[in-house]
Design a protein around this motif. Sequence first.
Motif, mmCIF file in Angstrom:
data_model
loop_
_atom_site.group_PDB
_atom_site.id
_atom_site.type_symbol
_atom_site.label_atom_id
_atom_site.label_comp_id
_atom_site.label_asym_id
_atom_site.label_seq_id
_atom_site.Cartn_x
_atom_site.Cartn_y
_atom_site.Cartn_z
ATOM 1 N N TYR A 104 -56.298 9.296 13.110
ATOM 2 C CA TYR A 104 -55.215 9.622 12.183
ATOM 3 C C TYR A 104 -54.113 10.352 12.936
ATOM 4 C CZ TYR A 104 -58.980 8.675 8.922
ATOM 5 O OH TYR A 104 -60.017 8.072 8.244
ATOM 6 N N GLY B 210 -47.588 3.096 8.173
ATOM 7 C CA GLY B 210 -48.727 2.469 7.490
ATOM 8 C C GLY B 210 -49.395 3.346 6.439
ATOM 9 N N TYR B 211 -48.822 4.525 6.174
ATOM 10 C CA TYR B 211 -49.397 5.408 5.166
ATOM 11 C C TYR B 211 -48.393 5.658 4.047
ATOM 12 C CZ TYR B 211 -53.039 6.246 8.594
ATOM 13 O OH TYR B 211 -54.065 6.076 9.480
ATOM 14 N N ARG C 222 -52.401 7.944 1.438
ATOM 15 C CA ARG C 222 -53.146 6.692 1.289
ATOM 16 C C ARG C 222 -52.810 5.728 2.419
ATOM 17 N NH1 ARG C 222 -52.395 4.923 -5.086
ATOM 18 N NH2 ARG C 222 -53.092 6.909 -5.991
ATOM 19 N N ASP C 223 -53.786 4.889 2.757
ATOM 20 C CA ASP C 223 -53.525 3.731 3.592
ATOM 21 C C ASP C 223 -52.690 2.775 2.727
ATOM 22 O OD1 ASP C 223 -55.275 1.706 5.794
ATOM 23 O OD2 ASP C 223 -54.102 0.861 4.156
ATOM 24 N N THR C 224 -51.471 2.442 3.166
ATOM 25 C CA THR C 224 -50.541 1.695 2.315
ATOM 26 C C THR C 224 -51.090 0.327 1.901
ATOM 27 O OG1 THR C 224 -48.665 2.795 3.342
ATOM 28 C CG2 THR C 224 -48.196 0.758 2.170
ATOM 29 N N ASP C 225 -51.636 -0.430 2.848
ATOM 30 C CA ASP C 225 -52.066 -1.797 2.530
ATOM 31 C C ASP C 225 -53.255 -1.819 1.587
ATOM 32 O OD1 ASP C 225 -50.101 -2.860 4.053
ATOM 33 O OD2 ASP C 225 -51.368 -3.137 5.843
ATOM 34 N N ARG C 226 -54.215 -0.939 1.815
ATOM 35 C CA ARG C 226 -55.447 -0.977 1.023
ATOM 36 C C ARG C 226 -55.420 0.007 -0.144
ATOM 37 N NH1 ARG C 226 -60.283 0.118 4.464
ATOM 38 N NH2 ARG C 226 -58.947 1.732 5.332
ATOM 39 N N ILE D 193 -57.073 9.003 1.770
ATOM 40 C CA ILE D 193 -57.741 9.575 2.954
ATOM 41 C C ILE D 193 -57.582 11.085 2.869
ATOM 42 C CG2 ILE D 193 -57.753 9.609 5.493
ATOM 43 C CD1 ILE D 193 -56.260 6.834 5.256
ATOM 44 N N GLN E 96 -62.676 9.245 3.331
ATOM 45 C CA GLN E 96 -61.891 8.334 2.495
ATOM 46 C C GLN E 96 -62.834 7.578 1.576
ATOM 47 O OE1 GLN E 96 -60.266 5.750 5.756
ATOM 48 N NE2 GLN E 96 -61.545 4.203 4.785
#
Length: 568
Positions: A23, A95-96, A162-166, A170, A269
């Motif tokens: 991270y 990406g977050y 958050r993880d943007t894609d999923r 976290i 997460q």
Amino acid sequence: MLKFFQLFLIVFPILFRAQNSIYPQDYFQSPLDIPLLLSGNFGELRDNHFHSGLDYKTQQMEGLNIYASADGYVSRIKISQYGYGKVVYITHPNGYTTVYAHIQKFYPTLENYIKKIQYEKENYEIEVFPKPQEIPLKKGEAFAYSGNTGSSGGPHLHFEIRDTDRQIPINPILFGLHIDDHKKPEIQSLYAHPLSHNAQVNQTAVKVQVNLSKDSIGNMIADTVYAYGKIGFSINTFDAQDYSDNRNGIYKLSLKVDGTPYFEHELDQFSFDESKLINLHIDYEHYEKFNSRLQKCFIEPSNKLSTYTKNLPHNGYIDIQDGKSYHIEINASDIEGNTTLIQIPVVGLNSKIEFPSKPKKSNYKVLAKETKSIYLDSISILFPRYTFYQDADLNIYKNADGSVQIDEDFIPLSRTYTMSFDVSHINKDLLKHTYIAKIGKKGYTSYIPSELKDHKIIGKAKTLGKYNLVQDFKAPTIKPLNFEDNKWISELTVLQVAIHDELSGIEDINASINGKWILMEYNHNTGVLTYDLNDLKIEGTEIKLVITVTDKAQNTKSYSATLNRVSK
Ligand SMILES: [Zn+2]
């Protein structure tokens, strides 16, 4: 001698953890400019979910500046009465996505952007996904004020990464947003559970509390447990941080038997889809009965939570044999590495005890994999497949008062089920004020979503328990707080009214001035509806305010007032 790859396997995970290198560190800044204290932390145990972010305390106030944690753009705004209340999502190029919830209000540009949409949709509750170029924000740029909107029990900022894609939350502390913490987790209780049909702990076939004593450095030693068969342990624990007494959650829980890891749970997460499995992670029945959450150090067969270490050979189930001794260790840690150790001596002893021949009264068996319909003359119940995590033995019957007892709320459900009450005997005029409610311990009723269809009222329930038809004929009340009919309001900046509904609860609020919809904000904690007079963009000195409130049983109340003001 260790071969090179063996050395690598030992050293590499240590380096990896120490640097938290997966991270980015120092990328995100604090969203507040006050010393950070937590009233809730990541993964903490809540009703039906693990907490998905950090709750930063805001010094018991609303209105503190909220800053963008890093460069990015506003990618989602949602305004809702419950849940996150007013919430902003900022998507970052790395990406977050960061999430800021329970906001009081926004900076003017954003506030105007949102109000425009609320007026277009004539609805307080909206959700929008602005395009990347629309609302860019710089790291450290203030965009809103902290508040207490939605399902919030006091002023605070709920913050997520958050993880943007999923869209997976976290633990924000893994990004370097540390909180001073030198306190060890506190252990409030330890329980031993018999887990196989022939198992026993301290000469009983049900779970028992095990006495704990504390040593000089805060570790715990349990009284010797005498047991036989497959057993497991659970603990009630909390962690506090420096300068604050809030009872927050721990980060890691593990169990070893004679030095061998049997169970590990770690809250880096999780996905929102799996969060409800918390009801299998805790002893659900114990929580419902005693309002205390025991975290199991063993994994139920149907518990697919991703937060457990995979492939530990025993999943926390300890096979105790007669005459043998075992040394069991439970470690509870916070994310800063403060750890409380519980040492449990176990001695195998196969005592002659009475096993209850029938553990529980039941008249229906529901197989988890199959749909089940149950008919009790005027009432029917439908459990869709996978309503239950495991096959269940239920005791279901109709009471003399017409209510239905669907076992007790001691078994967690994975999804909702339906029940229907035949209402062909109820007069049409009364029917629209009739709904299904869950009947609480003291006779308190709570509405469940109900609809009328072909002489039946069908309700959706999330839990087992007692249900019945309830009728509500009482309309909501509306009472102006800072103005009166036929009065001047020139000196006011807001109009406030108190609204209330006794039984079914408020379903809909509609307000207008001179026939045009106006935005009124409802605070369900205080029951106060507020209109911002700065939003009033009409000519003339006389305004006609109409407020209509409807409850969930179709009772409606209207209030109207004519108000005068000096033209601006
Ligand atoms: Zn929160």
